[in-house]
Design a protein around this motif. Structure first.
Motif, mmCIF file in Angstrom:
data_model
loop_
_atom_site.group_PDB
_atom_site.id
_atom_site.type_symbol
_atom_site.label_atom_id
_atom_site.label_comp_id
_atom_site.label_asym_id
_atom_site.label_seq_id
_atom_site.Cartn_x
_atom_site.Cartn_y
_atom_site.Cartn_z
ATOM 1 N N LEU A 50 0.899 -1.095 -0.062
ATOM 2 C CA LEU A 50 0.008 -0.139 0.102
ATOM 3 C C LEU A 50 0.936 1.314 0.001
ATOM 4 C CD1 LEU A 50 -2.818 1.375 0.604
ATOM 5 C CD2 LEU A 50 -2.254 1.392 2.657
ATOM 6 N N ARG A 51 0.566 2.223 -0.840
ATOM 7 C CA ARG A 51 1.197 3.432 -0.819
ATOM 8 C C ARG A 51 -0.021 4.536 -0.604
ATOM 9 N NH1 ARG A 51 5.654 5.876 -4.977
ATOM 10 N NH2 ARG A 51 6.648 7.345 -3.729
ATOM 11 N N VAL A 52 0.433 5.457 0.476
ATOM 12 C CA VAL A 52 -0.385 6.507 0.545
ATOM 13 C C VAL A 52 0.396 7.835 0.152
ATOM 14 C CG1 VAL A 52 -1.808 7.707 2.409
ATOM 15 C CG2 VAL A 52 -1.258 5.100 2.660
ATOM 16 N N ARG A 53 -0.601 8.335 -0.936
ATOM 17 C CA ARG A 53 -0.160 9.707 -1.484
ATOM 18 C C ARG A 53 -0.208 10.828 -0.393
ATOM 19 N NH1 ARG A 53 -2.689 13.677 -4.103
ATOM 20 N NH2 ARG A 53 -4.503 12.793 -4.444
ATOM 21 N N PRO A 54 0.802 11.568 -0.535
ATOM 22 C CA PRO A 54 0.516 12.817 0.408
ATOM 23 C C PRO A 54 -0.341 14.049 -0.269
ATOM 24 C CG PRO A 54 2.462 13.029 -1.037
ATOM 25 C CD PRO A 54 2.088 11.733 -1.207
ATOM 26 N N PHE A 55 -1.018 14.718 0.593
ATOM 27 C CA PHE A 55 -1.845 15.828 0.152
ATOM 28 C C PHE A 55 -1.253 16.863 -1.018
ATOM 29 C CE2 PHE A 55 -4.103 14.598 4.280
ATOM 30 C CZ PHE A 55 -5.446 14.322 3.483
ATOM 31 N N ALA A 145 -4.835 8.748 -7.476
ATOM 32 C CA ALA A 145 -4.157 8.190 -6.326
ATOM 33 C C ALA A 145 -2.675 7.962 -6.176
ATOM 34 C CB ALA A 145 -4.840 6.677 -5.988
ATOM 35 N N GLY A 146 -1.902 8.272 -7.525
ATOM 36 C CA GLY A 146 -0.500 8.063 -7.693
ATOM 37 C C GLY A 146 -0.078 6.862 -8.095
ATOM 38 N N LYS A 147 -0.995 6.219 -9.125
ATOM 39 C CA LYS A 147 -0.539 4.890 -9.744
ATOM 40 C C LYS A 147 0.780 5.230 -10.804
ATOM 41 C CE LYS A 147 -4.690 4.032 -11.268
ATOM 42 N NZ LYS A 147 -5.490 5.260 -10.864
ATOM 43 N N THR A 148 0.363 6.175 -11.753
ATOM 44 C CA THR A 148 1.392 6.700 -12.628
ATOM 45 C C THR A 148 2.391 7.098 -12.236
ATOM 46 O OG1 THR A 148 -0.508 6.821 -14.242
ATOM 47 C CG2 THR A 148 1.768 7.546 -14.968
HETATM 48 P P1 ADP Z 1 -2.984 8.146 -11.127
HETATM 49 O O1 ADP Z 1 -2.164 7.772 -11.879
HETATM 50 O O2 ADP Z 1 -3.345 7.207 -9.859
HETATM 51 O O3 ADP Z 1 -4.226 8.722 -11.580
HETATM 52 P P2 ADP Z 1 -0.959 10.140 -10.745
HETATM 53 O O4 ADP Z 1 0.086 9.318 -10.356
HETATM 54 O O5 ADP Z 1 -1.171 10.827 -11.767
HETATM 55 O O6 ADP Z 1 -2.377 9.366 -10.172
HETATM 56 O O7 ADP Z 1 -0.994 10.909 -9.350
HETATM 57 C C1 ADP Z 1 -1.852 12.213 -9.204
HETATM 58 C C2 ADP Z 1 -1.171 13.388 -8.733
HETATM 59 O O8 ADP Z 1 -0.521 13.359 -7.842
HETATM 60 C C3 ADP Z 1 0.088 13.790 -9.843
HETATM 61 O O9 ADP Z 1 0.204 14.959 -9.779
HETATM 62 C C4 ADP Z 1 1.174 13.140 -8.805
HETATM 63 O O10 ADP Z 1 2.709 13.974 -9.263
HETATM 64 C C5 ADP Z 1 0.925 13.261 -7.641
HETATM 65 N N1 ADP Z 1 1.578 12.224 -6.575
HETATM 66 C C6 ADP Z 1 1.207 10.977 -6.715
HETATM 67 N N2 ADP Z 1 1.760 10.227 -5.727
HETATM 68 C C7 ADP Z 1 2.742 10.940 -4.910
HETATM 69 C C8 ADP Z 1 3.575 10.925 -4.049
HETATM 70 N N3 ADP Z 1 3.809 9.911 -3.517
HETATM 71 N N4 ADP Z 1 4.119 12.177 -3.775
HETATM 72 C C9 ADP Z 1 3.859 13.316 -4.335
HETATM 73 N N5 ADP Z 1 3.209 13.573 -5.294
HETATM 74 C C10 ADP Z 1 2.487 12.497 -5.705
#
Ligand code: ADP
Ligand code: MG
Length: 781
Positions: A50-55, A145-148
């Motif tokens: 699990l990876r929790v993305r920061p706000f 959510a930060g997948k890409t």
């Molecule tokens: P998804 O692919 O799930 O739709 P993205 O990877 O595009 O989501 O992430 C959405 C936004 O959040 C992007 O602007 C990305 O740069 C940012 N982001 C995602 N994960 C992180 C992280 N761990 N730390 C900082 N920014 C993040």
């Protein structure tokens, strides 16, 4: 359940047990060098990270931070429903809880760096990849959510893909096969290219890379810190020293997307005009039963930078599709694959093995019911849902199947995505799932959904066939599609393809085609026969299994019934006892109460008793006396006189009664008569009233007549008076003497007539001869 459903389920299960991938793998072990093989399968739960993305700043400004996600420790996370979420509303209604806890293989909080994440998740997988093991990584989560970010990262801070490439190139550094003569082909094979094909290959690569330059896209994600990337020695120390250095490696990549259940090559040139359709690719199974994307473009890469450029080109095509073809990239699954060919040393090396690692950026898992999709969008939304839905179903079925008694059908073949994933759940290689979540309150419900999905996935046990490069030696295929090396060099690759393969018939001669048809016919016959036998066997087995199950069920239910009966009887008996006791108690208490109420002091009772006895005695005496009197027949005079008086009284009263009755009758008659008279009189009265009304009307008529008569009379009187006056005048002229004091005219008249009248007689005459005044006809009332 229908017996046919059962049998089909069993058949599928059987076929999944006899998975061709496993069969061929096991089969191949027999012909391969046994010294390098480990023929034991290992199984362990699917790794779910699990990876929790920061706000983001905007999210913080929008009050998205409501402490929804709390990382308790490296394996436990708890989710608390924010106040506006559906989960909280349900909780308030008594459905579900507001706090959920989930465990993962490992949890990475918002502060985790890309490097930490890579080290914690991918290191082992990439290590085994360089050793010949296949690997699959897929990211799951809602859009944003930060997948890409996790897979690709940013140009400055790369994700797991560029970092894996760094590790791979670190490992093969100095041992890269410089030519492009050997290229991945079909599922696990390698095609040997002739010089012309090599030239084509080189031109294609140059053209692809130049397309990036044209666009001026120079930002390429990388691990961001290549110097820190472990070298091949750090990653996997070369144990055999010199011997390992004799090998060469060739790395190839492909990048495709599954959108709306169609497979598109992201490295294929994007159609220039809008009317041109994107070319779709087919998914086929190779002779080992492993699914692969047919006609997928593979590009040879020599560095992470090159691979990342290719990734960028793929990304660009993906975004072109979203703008030009109205496709939404968040709704497609993109799969980047690296194939590593292990080759022998030398200029014309032989292929020792192929390993493959795929990184799959899945479509956003959000449910599509929120989006208002019409037409194509609706279809697309449905398919995306379907694809992830099937993945969910497969994972649930896999989890279910772990219980040998609850074997269930795993619907891998119901979507393109799961078809490609299937081999990894049948021993093809290691798989791991990365779950990405954000902490936003607004997407809490979707995040909870993702977590629930992950909880199921975590329970799936993955069977892994330990393998290295030599585990399944690939066949080398020549330009004509014939197998060059390997066991049966005379067999063309088409012969080795499973029936599922959709072959390119245009390259075959008519004779070959006819031969092929005959062969296929024969194969079909055999297949039908064997399937029929299999069906019969399955039916028989099914029947037996079902019978056993029924017997077992019968036994269990009988036992349960007996148990239930016993316990119920016991319960009823004890309850009966309880009631009995209760009734007894109640009766006893009631008796006591009654006693208390009826209690009379003994003295009172005795006094009463004596009184009663006295009375009884008196009655007895009187009765005896009466009896004696009756017996002697003597009637006393007093008695006689009394009875006589009574008789007289009775008679009188009877007479009186008679009189009363007759009086009543008379009274009744009088009443009746009076009633009759009253009714008659009332009738007469009514009539009289009517009559009176009529008379009144007549009187009113007569009165008006009388008024007129009076008027007439008065006018007559007036006329009479006038007449009298005129008569008087006439008589005065005729009879009376002219008065001297009168005028000349009257004197003249008197002289002319010569008969003057005397006043007195004239007056008398007038009185006697004058008409008598009439009396009024009717006096006023
Ligand atoms: P998804 O692919 O799930 O739709 P993205 O990877 O595009 O989501 O992430 C959405 C936004 O959040 C992007 O602007 C990305 O740069 C940012 N982001 C995602 N994960 C992180 C992280 N761990 N730390 C900082 N920014 C993040
Ligand atoms: Mg994305």
């Amino acid at each position: 359940m229908d017996i046919r459903d059962e049998s089909s389920m069993l058949a599928t299960e059987l076929s999944s047990l006899l998975d061709p991938a496993l069969c061929s793998a096991v089969g191949d072990t027999l012909v391969s060098d046994s010294s390098v093989l480990i023929n034991e399968k290992t199984s362990h739960p699917l790794k779910v990270y699990l990876r929790v993305r920061p706000f983001s700043k905007t999210e913080l400004a929008n009050n998205e931070s409501q402490d929804c996600v709390t990382v308790e420790n490296s394996e436990l996370v708890s989710l608390s429903a924010p106040k506006d979420s559906a989960a909280m509303k349900n909780c308030e209604r008594g459905i579900g809880q507001s706090v959920h806890k989930f465990t993962f293989t490992k949890i990475f909080g918002p502060e985790t760096t890309q490097a930490e994440f890579f080290d914690g998740t991918m290191k082992d997988l990439v290590d085994s990849f360089t050793q010949g093991q296949n690997g699959l990584v897929f990211t799951y989560g809602v859009t944003n959510a930060g997948k890409t970010f996790t897979i690709q990262g940013t140009p400055k801070d790369g994700g797991i893909l560029p970092r894996s490439l760094d590790v791979i190139f670190g490992y093969i550094r100095g041992r890269q096969y410089p030519k492009m003569t050997l290229k991945p082909y079909l599922g696990n094979d390698v095609m040997k290219l002739d010089p012309a094909q090599v030239k084509q290959e080189e031109a294609a690569k140059a053209s692809l890379l130049s397309s990036l330059k044209e666009d001026g896209l120079k930002t390429v994600p990388s691990s961001g810190n290549l110097r820190n990337v472990p070298t091949s020695n750090d990653v996997s120390p070369i144990k055999d020293g010199e011997e390992e250095n004799l090998h060469q490696f060739s790395a190839w990549v492909s990048f495709f997307e599954i959108y709306n259940e169609y497979v598109y090559d992201l490295l294929d040139q994007f159609p220039s005009s809008k009317n041109q359709k994107r070319l779709t690719l087919k998914i086929c199974d190779d002779q080992a039963g492993i699914s692969y994307v047919k006609d997928l473009k593979w590009f040879n890469i020599t560095s992470t930078e090159e691979a990342c450029k290719i990734l960028q080109i793929g990304n660009k095509n993906r975004s072109l599709a979203s703008t030009k073809m109205n496709q939404q990239s968040s709704r497609s699954h993109s799969i980047f694959t690296i194939r590593l060919l292990k080759l022998s040393s030398g200029d014309d090396p032989s292929v020792l093995g192929v390993s493959e690692m795929s990184l799959c950026d899945l479509a956003g898992s959000e449910r599509c019911n929120k989006t208002q999709t019409v037409g194509d969008r609706l279809k697309e939304a449905g398919n995306i849902n379907n694809s992830l839905l099937i993945l969910g179903k497969c994972i649930a079925a896999l989890k279910h199947s772990q219980n040998p008694k609850k074997a269930s059908y795993v619907p891998f073949r119901e979507s393109k995505l799961t078809r490609l994933f299937q081999p990894f759940f049948s021993g093809k290689g290691k798989a791991c799932m990365i779950v990405n979540i954000n902490q936003c309150a607004s997407t809490y419900d979707e995040t909870l959904h993702v977590m629930k999905f992950s909880a199921v996935a975590k329970q799936v046990v993955q069977v892994i066939q330990p393998r290295n490069f030599e585990f399944m030696v690939p066949r080398i295929i020549g330009k004509d599609g014939k197998v060059i090396t390997e066991i049966d060099a005379d067999v063309s690759i088409e012969d080795l393809l499973s029936e599922d393969e959709e072959m390119d018939m245009t390259v075959m001669s008519p004779e070959d085609l006819l031969r092929k048809i005959e062969e296929l016919k024969e194969k079909l016959m055999h297949e039908r026969q064997s399937k029929l036998l299999l069906e019969l066997r399955i039916r028989k087995e099914m029947g037996e299994a079902m019978y056993q199950q029924m017997v077992h069920l019968d036994e269990t239910w009988s036992k349960r019934f007996e148990d239930f009966k016993e316990t119920t009887e016991e319960q009823l008996e004890s309850r009966l006892e309880m009631y009995k006791k209760a009734i007894k108690n109640h009766a006893y208490r009631q008796a006591l109460e009654d006693l208390e109420e009826d209690y009379v002091p003994y003295e009172e009772f005795q006094a009463e008793q004596e009184k009663v006895e006295e009375r009884d005695e008196k009655i007895e005496q009187l009765e005896i006396a009466l009896g004696l009197k009756k017996e002697s027949g003597e009637a006393s005079t007093e008695n006689n006189s009394m009875s006589g008086a009574i008789d007289a009284l009775t008679k009188r009263s009877q007479e009186k009664e008679k009189i009363i009755v007759s009086l009543k009758l008379q009274l009744q008659n009088i009443k009746d008569e009076t009633d009759l008279n009253i009714r008659r009189l009332t009738g007469e009265n009514e009539m009289m009233k009517q009559h009176l009304k009529i008379k009144e009307q007549e009187v009113r008529g007569l009165q008006s007549l009388a008024e007129r008569a009076i008027q007439l009379e008065s006018s007559v009187t007036e006329l009479q008076a006038q007449l009298d006056e005129s008569r008087k005048l006439v008589s005065s002229i005729d009879v009376c003497e002219p008065k001297p004091k009168r005028g000349l005219l009257s004197n003249i008249r008197n002289t002319m007539t010569g008969t003057p009248k005397k006043t007195k007689p004239c007056e008398k005459t007038e009185e006697t001869t004058g008409p008598t005044r009439k009396k009024p006809l009717l006096s006023r009332k």
